[in-house]
Design an enzyme around this catalytic site. Sequence first.
Site, PDB file in Angstrom:
ATOM      1  N   ASP B 429     -15.521   3.639  -6.711  1.00 39.46           N
ATOM      2  CA  ASP B 429     -14.223   3.541  -6.080  1.00 39.46           C
ATOM      3  C   ASP B 429     -13.470   2.410  -6.788  1.00 39.46           C
ATOM      4  O   ASP B 429     -14.055   1.635  -7.523  1.00 39.46           O
ATOM      5  CB  ASP B 429     -14.470   3.192  -4.608  1.00 39.46           C
ATOM      6  CG  ASP B 429     -13.193   2.914  -3.874  1.00 39.46           C
ATOM      7  OD1 ASP B 429     -12.248   3.672  -4.074  1.00 39.46           O
ATOM      8  OD2 ASP B 429     -13.152   1.943  -3.110  1.00 39.46           O
ATOM      9  N   LYS B 430     -12.177   2.344  -6.595  1.00 41.90           N
ATOM     10  CA  LYS B 430     -11.447   1.281  -7.281  1.00 41.90           C
ATOM     11  C   LYS B 430     -11.170   0.087  -6.367  1.00 41.90           C
ATOM     12  O   LYS B 430     -11.758  -0.967  -6.533  1.00 41.90           O
ATOM     13  CB  LYS B 430     -10.129   1.822  -7.838  1.00 41.90           C
ATOM     14  CG  LYS B 430      -9.387   0.816  -8.680  1.00 41.90           C
ATOM     15  CD  LYS B 430      -8.030   1.325  -9.098  1.00 41.90           C
ATOM     16  CE  LYS B 430      -7.025   1.306  -7.959  1.00 41.90           C
ATOM     17  NZ  LYS B 430      -6.608  -0.027  -7.544  1.00 41.90           N
ATOM     18  N   THR B 431     -10.298   0.321  -5.409  1.00 34.43           N
ATOM     19  CA  THR B 431      -9.831  -0.806  -4.613  1.00 34.43           C
ATOM     20  C   THR B 431     -10.965  -1.394  -3.799  1.00 34.43           C
ATOM     21  O   THR B 431     -11.673  -0.671  -3.107  1.00 34.43           O
ATOM     22  CB  THR B 431      -8.711  -0.360  -3.654  1.00 34.43           C
ATOM     23  OG1 THR B 431      -7.842   0.473  -4.376  1.00 34.43           O
ATOM     24  CG2 THR B 431      -7.990  -1.540  -3.094  1.00 34.43           C
ATOM     25  N   PHE B 633      10.743   2.180   0.113  1.00 34.62           N
ATOM     26  CA  PHE B 633       9.990   2.841  -0.945  1.00 34.62           C
ATOM     27  C   PHE B 633       9.553   4.220  -0.479  1.00 34.62           C
ATOM     28  O   PHE B 633       9.133   4.391   0.667  1.00 34.62           O
ATOM     29  CB  PHE B 633       8.754   2.003  -1.277  1.00 34.62           C
ATOM     30  CG  PHE B 633       7.890   2.599  -2.331  1.00 34.62           C
ATOM     31  CD1 PHE B 633       8.139   2.344  -3.672  1.00 34.62           C
ATOM     32  CD2 PHE B 633       6.839   3.443  -2.004  1.00 34.62           C
ATOM     33  CE1 PHE B 633       7.351   2.896  -4.656  1.00 34.62           C
ATOM     34  CE2 PHE B 633       6.059   4.009  -2.983  1.00 34.62           C
ATOM     35  CZ  PHE B 633       6.310   3.736  -4.313  1.00 34.62           C
ATOM     36  N   ARG B 870      -5.936  10.023  -7.158  1.00 36.31           N
ATOM     37  CA  ARG B 870      -5.389  10.707  -5.979  1.00 36.31           C
ATOM     38  C   ARG B 870      -6.397  11.647  -5.350  1.00 36.31           C
ATOM     39  O   ARG B 870      -6.079  12.775  -5.006  1.00 36.31           O
ATOM     40  CB  ARG B 870      -4.132  11.492  -6.347  1.00 36.31           C
ATOM     41  CG  ARG B 870      -3.012  10.658  -6.904  1.00 36.31           C
ATOM     42  CD  ARG B 870      -1.692  11.094  -6.349  1.00 36.31           C
ATOM     43  NE  ARG B 870      -1.578  10.721  -4.964  1.00 36.31           N
ATOM     44  CZ  ARG B 870      -0.960   9.614  -4.549  1.00 36.31           C
ATOM     45  NH1 ARG B 870      -0.418   8.811  -5.392  1.00 36.31           N
ATOM     46  NH2 ARG B 870      -0.892   9.336  -3.276  1.00 36.31           N
ATOM     47  N   ASP B 896     -16.368   0.716  -1.049  1.00 41.00           N
ATOM     48  CA  ASP B 896     -16.359  -0.256   0.034  1.00 41.00           C
ATOM     49  C   ASP B 896     -15.746   0.267   1.318  1.00 41.00           C
ATOM     50  O   ASP B 896     -16.070  -0.196   2.383  1.00 41.00           O
ATOM     51  CB  ASP B 896     -15.588  -1.510  -0.396  1.00 41.00           C
ATOM     52  CG  ASP B 896     -14.112  -1.231  -0.507  1.00 41.00           C
ATOM     53  OD1 ASP B 896     -13.774  -0.128  -0.980  1.00 41.00           O
ATOM     54  OD2 ASP B 896     -13.302  -2.072  -0.117  1.00 41.00           O
TER      55      ASP B 896
END
Lengths: 362, 1310
Positions: B429-431, B633, B870, B896
Site C-alpha cells: 500500500d502507499k499511504t 476542489f 485508484r 496499514d
Amino acid sequence: MRQIGVCLSPKVSLWFENLSSSLLLGLNLMEVDGGRILKVSSGAQSIPRHSRKHKAFYQFTQQSLPACKPVLTPAWVITTFLLMGVIFIPIGLITLHASENVVEIVDRYDTECVPEAFRSNKVAYIKDNSIPKNCSRYLKVYKHMKAPINIYYQLDNYFQNHRRYVKSKNDRQLLHGLGYNDTGSCKPEESNNGLPIVPCGLIAWSLFNDTYTLIRGRSELKVNRKNIAWKSDRDHKFGKSVYPFNFQNGTLMGGGKLHPRIPLSDQEDLIVWMRTAALPSFRKLYGRIEEDLNADDVVVVNVTNNYNTYSFGGKKKLILSTTGWLGGKNNFLGLACTSVGSSSIFISIVFLLLHMKNPRIL
Amino acid sequence: MSGSSGRRKRKIRWSKLYSYGCFRPPHTLDSDPGQQLLGQPGFSRVVFCNEPQLHKAKPYKYPKNYVSTTKYNIVTFLPKALFEQFRRVANLYFLLAAVLSLNSFAPFNPISLIAPLVFVVGVSMIKEAVEDWHRFLQDLNVNSRTVRAHVGGGLFVEKTWQGLCVGDVVKVNKNEYFPSDLLLLSSSFEDGICYVETMNLDGETNLKVKRSSEATLDLANDQAFSEFKATILCEDPNPHLYTFVGNLELNCVTHPLCPATLLLRDSKLRNTDYIYGVVIFSGPDTKAVRNSTRSPSKRSRIERKMDLVIYLLFSMLLLISLITSTGFAVILKSQMAKWWYLSLQDDDLLFKPLKPGVSGFLQFVRALILYGYLIPISLYVSIEVVKVLQAMLINKDIELYDEVTCKSVQTRTSNLNEELGQVEMILTDKTGTLTCNQMEFRKCSIAGASYGGNINNIDRAASKRMNVEVESYRFSMDEFETQCQSFEMFDFSVADVSTKKAALAGQKHMQNSSADCSRISSAEGEPAIKGFNFWDDRLMNRKWVYRSNLFDVTMFFRVMALCHTGIPVDGDQAHKLKYEAESPEEVSFLIAAQEFGFQFFQRSQSVMYLKEFDPSSGKMVERKYKLLNLLEFCSARKRMSVIVSNEDDEIFLLCKGADKYVIFINNGRSYQQATTLHLSDYAEDGFRTLAFAYRKLDAVEYEKWNSIFTEAKTTVGPEREEVLIEASEMIEKDLILLGVAAIEDKLQKGVPECIDKLAQAGMKIWLLTGDKKETAINIGFSCSLLREDMKQFHLILGKESAASNRLKEMKEDILNQLEGFQKVKSEESNKDAPLALIVDGKALEIALRSDVKDQFLPLAVDCASVICCRVSPKQKALITRLVKEHTGKTTLAIGDGANDVGMIQEADIGVGISGMEGMQVSFEHDLRIARQPTYSLIILFSFSLVSKMLMLFKYSFLLRHYKHLLLKIAQAVMASDISLPQFRFLGRLLIVHGHWCYKRISKMILYFVYKNIAFGLTLFYYEVYTSFSGEVLYDDWYMALFNVILTSLPVISLGVLEQDVSSEVCLKFPALYQQGQKNIYFTWSRIIGWILNGIVASLVIFLANICTLSTFNKDGSFAEKAFAKDGNVADITHLGAMTYTCIIWTVNCQISLIITHFTWIQHLFIWGSIIIWYIFLFIYGALPPDISKRGFRVLSEALGPAPIYWLVTLLVVVVALLPYFIHIAIQRSFYPLDDHVIQEMKYCRKDIGKNNLIWEREQNNSVMMTQIGFSARVDARIRIMKENLNQKGQLIYRSVTSSPIFRSLTSSPI
C-alpha cells in the site's frame, strides 16, 4: 532505576526498562534487581555495566551469543579423515588380535546323537522316553585353552524372541512366588489344577534339558555350574523362597524339570534360559571348566540328548570357548575398524590430491 | 487548545465555508426511499436517547458495548480446541494408535503412546489458549478505556467503554476514538459539524465532515442534557459503512437522519473540541465490528510440503507393515505350528496357523502402531515450540524497534516464520506504508526560476560512485588505452556535479548527504520545521524581496496563504502558528507561506487575515482579505480557487491545482516553458506538483458571474454538480501562471534503502494504491520503483470505451492495449530492459476478469515493477489472490489501513503497519491490569505446563505481552500476521529473520525425518530376526523418551538459534535470500536424500550391533556369543540398549554436523542429551526390577563394563555419519552454494583487511540482476554516463582516424 537507565545507550536502556517494568509488575521471574547493575568506577569516568547474566540474556534475545562457527574447509576435511584413520587402524588391529586369541571349539551333535535307526524319524526318537538318549562326542583341543573355559550350548532356528514366547512369564511370580496369582501373561502355561504353575509361562516350560559331562583322559573334568547367570538376576529377579513345586506336572510335557526343593534363585539353568536371546541363533552358558586344556587333549563329552529341536529343524551345538577382553570370538569389530580406518586414509589422500590439483580460490 | 482560539473558531460557521454545503437542501422524508422502510423488518431498532435504563430489559435489550475478538471462552475452549487439533491427519493417526494400543495385541503399553499424544495436543492447545488469552487482554484493554457519559442532571462522569449502554449520551473530546457507533447530537461548532478521521476504517487520510441534525443543535453544553429525551427509530445492525437510515423523534417531531449523522466506532474525532452523541449501536452491533472478518489461518509452503513428506513416510510405514504382516502370515502357516515351544493353540487369534489371514491382518494393525516412529509425532509440537520461540526472538530484535513510536515488530501468528524467507512478491500500500502521510514543501518554481536545489539523490550517488571508480582507475595500470580520455571525462562529470553543488552553497543538507551513500533517504536531514524542507538562500530569510520579478513572487506566496480551507491553531513557538486543514498538502503550503513571511493567522466567516512582510517598509503588516467565493476542489476540475478582494477592493481569483488543469487554460507567458521543464524534473524526483495561478477580476465581471454562481449553488437535483462545475469554469480561465510548487509526499524513514535491499533479494514489488495515477507514479519514482530509462506501459481505459460503459468495448480496449504492449516488449532489442506497468483501477477491473487475466497477468509478472492506482480495497484483495494463484509464488501484502485488510488476509503473509495511531493509552491504566495477580498466575501456570524450557522465556513472553497492551491495534494490524512499526523493518524482517527461519525450519524438518527413520527402521529390521512376530527391540521407556527428551532439545536449538551467516552478512548479501525463493533447502531431492541417509544410518546401526554380538560359524551362520569377559551372553535387553545408545549418539552427532552456529546452548543440548541417556539408563537400571523390568542394571552390570559396547558405539557413529560427511565435504569443496562461500570467506577472514576487494566483488556479483531499487537506478545512471563517455571517445577516435594526416600516416607504405 531510571537514573541508571538514562546512563545506558538508548537501545540498551530501553531493553533494560523492559526488565525494570517486569519488576514493577511484581513478576520477579528472572531475579532482576537493581543491585545487579554494577557500577565500575575506573578513574574519573564511571561506566555502568550489566552483570554477566544480563549481558548473556541480551545477547540471547539479539541472537548474537558468542558462537563458534566451524566451517568445513578442505584442510579440515583432510585432517578429519586422516585422524579417523590414525584412530581406527590401531583399534581395529588390537581388536582383531584379541579376537584371534580366543579359542573356540564347536561341535554340532543333534544329528550324530540320533541312532542310525531313528535318523529317518528323529521326532519319534526324541519323544520316546523309553529309548536312552545318551551319546558321546569326542572333541579335540587344537590349541591351548586357558581356564576358565566356558561351556555353551547353542540352538539354531529357535525363536526365543518370538513375541508370544517372550512375554510368557511373570516377573513378580518369579520373585515372590505364589503371592502373585495373576498369571494371565503366562498363557497357555499358567495354571495346573487351579494353582498357578511356578514358574509359569512358556519360557520356563520349554527349559533346555540336555546335559553334558566332560571327561579328559580318565578323570572327569569338573564343570562349575554356579555363577553362570547374571548376578542381578540371581539376587533380585528370582526369589530365594520360591520353589517350583508343581513345575512340569501338567499333561503337556515341555522341556526340562526343576528340583522342587531348590529355590528359583539357585536354579541357574533356569535363570540363564529365562534371559530370552535376541536372535534366533543363540548360545547360553552351561558351565565353566576351571582348569586349562592343553593342545591335542581329547575331551569326551557325554551328552544326554533330551531336548527336542528335531520337530522344527533346529540345530544343537556344544561349544567350549575361552573369552578375551572382548568376550567371545568375533572378528567383525576388528575388521570393520581396520577397514574404516584405511578407507578414511584413502579418502583423505584423494581429497588432498584433488585439493592440490585445483586449490580453492576465494 | 486554549480558550481563545476555541472562541475564535466558534465564530466561524464552518459549514458556510464550504460554499456548496450551506445551500444544500435539507433531506425531506419522501426524498429518501430508505425512510419509508423504517419499522419494517431490518429497520426495527428503537433507541431511547438518554434513557439507557430502558434498554436493560426486553424487548429493547441490546448487547453491551463489550467487544470480544477471542476464539474461545472457558466453556467452548475444550471441545473447540480439541476438534481443531484432531483435524490434523497426523494427530488423528496418533489418536487411533493410542486407542488401539489399549488392546492387548498392541506392541507398547498404552501410556507410552498416550503420553506423547497428550503432550503434543496439550502444548498446541496451550499455545492456542495463550494466544486467545492475549486477545482477551487486548479486548480488555480496549473495553476498559473510558469516555465521559451522562448520568443524569447534566452530569458527565468517566465510564468504561464496556459499561456503555445503548441510549447513553457521551461526550467525546478531540483526538479520542468513538466508543461505539454514535449519533452526533451536537459539537463544539455552532452548526453541529465535526471532523472525523476514518483511517482505521477505510484507509482514507482526508478528514470527513459529519453534521448533526438541525433539531439537536442547541444541546451545546452538559446542562442541556439533563432534560433531553428523544427516540430514535433506525435500521438494524449491519456491516455497511456508508449507509444509515433512521428517524429522530424529538418533542413529537420527526427528523430524518442520514449517514452524515453517524459516528462510527474505530474512527477518531479531529479538529473539533468535543461532540455529544448518543450510543445507538453498541459492541458487536457496531458497523466496524460487523465489518471485521477473522483472519483466515494460513499455513506456510514448507508446512504444506511437509504434509506430503508425512504422506511419503506414511506410505513407507504401510509398506513395511505390509511386509511384516505378509512375512508373518507365511511363516505362521508354514513353520510356526512346528515350534512346539510356542504351544500355539486355536484360542489365540493372533497366532492361529489355520487362519493366517486373520492373524496377518491383526499383525498388520500392530505393525502400524509399532512402526509409528517413522511418523514423527513430536515434529508438530517441536515446530510449534520452535516457531513460538522464533517469533519471540523476532519480536525482541532491537533493530526492529522503532524509537519514535516505541513499538517493535509483532509476529501475531507464529506459523508463517519460514514463509518470510520465501517471499517473491510484495504488494504494498502507499499511504501510511511507504509514505508517512506528511507533506513537505520541497521546491518551487516561480516565474521560471527554480528554487530549492536541483540535484537529486540518484545523481549524487552516481557521481560519488564514479568518483570512486576514477580513483580505482588511477591505480589500475592495465587499462591504459582509454585511461587518459576517461580521466578527463570523469573529471569533467565530477567537476560538473561539484559546480552544481557549489552553486547551491549554503545548503546545509548537501554536506551530510554526500557523506554516506547508504543513508539515502536520511540524506536530506530532518527539516527544522515539520512540513517545510526547503533550502534556498535566494528566497529564505526575506531575501526574496531582492528578486527581480517581485510581484510574481509575492502573488505566489499569497496564493499559498489564501487559497485553502485551513485554519490556524496555536503553535508551540511564539510567532509560528500551526494549521489544520483537510489535506496535509494545504498545511504544508500554509507553513511554507508562514516561513516566507506570509503568515495566515486568523479566519473569520468571510475575512482572512494575513501578516505580510512588506518589501518597501521591511516590516510585517497585517492585511485583510475578504473571501468572496470559495470554489471547492473537485475531481473533475482538479483545482480549487478562492476569490478574494484586498484592502484596495481589487478582486483576485487565486487558483491552485494539478498542472495540466491550470496551465492549459492560462494565457501564456514567457516562462511557461521553463516551468514545464521544472515540472518534469520535480516529477522525476517523485514530488507532487501543484501549479499556482491568479487572475485579476474587475468588479462588474465578478458581479455578473457571482449571480450565475449563486444560482447554480441553489440548484436542486442531480444536475447540480455539473452546473456548479460549469459556473466555476466560467471564471477559472485566462489565468496567469505564477509557478509550481513541489510537495514531497514524505517517504517513511528508510523506505528507499529497504526497497533497494528487497529488490536485490530478488523480490518484486507491486504498488497498490487508492491514489491517483500521478501521485502513484511520483511515489514510484521517489522510492525507485520506477526509473527514467524504464519502458512504461500505461493500461488505462480509453475515453470512448469508458464513456460507453459497455463491458464488451472496454474489454476489447484493454485487450488491444495488452497486445500492443506485448508487441513492444517482443520488439525490444534488449531482453533485459526493465519494464514498468501502470494500471488504473477501472482498467484493472476489466483486466482481472477471467477471460482477460490470462493476457494480463503474464505481462504484469514480467514487468520489473507494477503500479496499480485508484484501486479499491476489494480490488487489492483480488489482485493479491490472482497473483498468488497465477504465479504460485509466495506473496506478501503490507499495508496499514482497513482498506488493506482484504489484501492482507488474502496474501500468503499479511503485514500490517502499526502506524502512529493510538499512542495515548495511559500507561497507568495498563499497569493496573497487569498488576492484577490472577492473570499473571494463570499465565505462569499454563506455561509451567508446556515444559521446563519454556520457563526461561516465560518472562519475556510476559514482557512482550505488556508492551502489547500499550498498543492500540489498528484494523490492518488486527488482520495481519505480522505487524511492523515501519516499512523499513520489512527488509531486516525478511532478509535476516525470514532467511534464518526458512533455513532453520527446513533443516529441522529434514533432520526430524532423518532421525525418525533412523530410529523407526531399526524396529523393522529386528522383526526380520523375530520371524515377524512383532517383538519390540527396545524398552517402552526408551521409545517414549526418544522424541520427547533425548533428541528434542538439540533440534529445537537448531530451529531457534541456527544461523548460516550473521545478520550483517545477510544484509550485505541480500542475494542469499534467493535460496529461500528457489526453495533449495527443501527440494524433493534433499528430502529423498535425507530419507536415504536415515535408511543408511539405521542399517549401519542395526547390522553393526547384530554383528558385534554374534560370532560367525564356519558354515556361515552366526549366533550370539559371549558378551564380556565373564562369558555371559547378551539378551534382547542388551541388544536393545546397545542399539539405542548408538542411535542416540548418531542422531545427536548428525545434528552437530548440520548446525553451523554453535553457542553454548547448542553444545549443552547436544552433548547433554547424550549424557542424559546414560544417566537415564543408569537410574532406570537402579530402580527395583518391578519397575525397570528388563532394564534392571543393564548399564551398571552388563553394558558398562563391556568394552565392545563402547567400541561399537564409536564405530557406528563414525560409519553412520560417513556418507553425510563425505557428501558435505564434496559439496563444499567442489560445488559450494552461496552461503558456503560466504561462510568460508568469513571463516578465513577474507572480509576484512587487504582482501576486501574479493568480498566486495562477491557482494557486487550478488546484486547484479536487480532491476528496481535505488542501487539499480544508480547503476543505470552510471551506465548511461559511461555510454556517453564511450560515444565521445569513439567520436574523438573517429575524428582522429578520419583526419587526413592520420590517413596519410597509416596508408603510407613504410
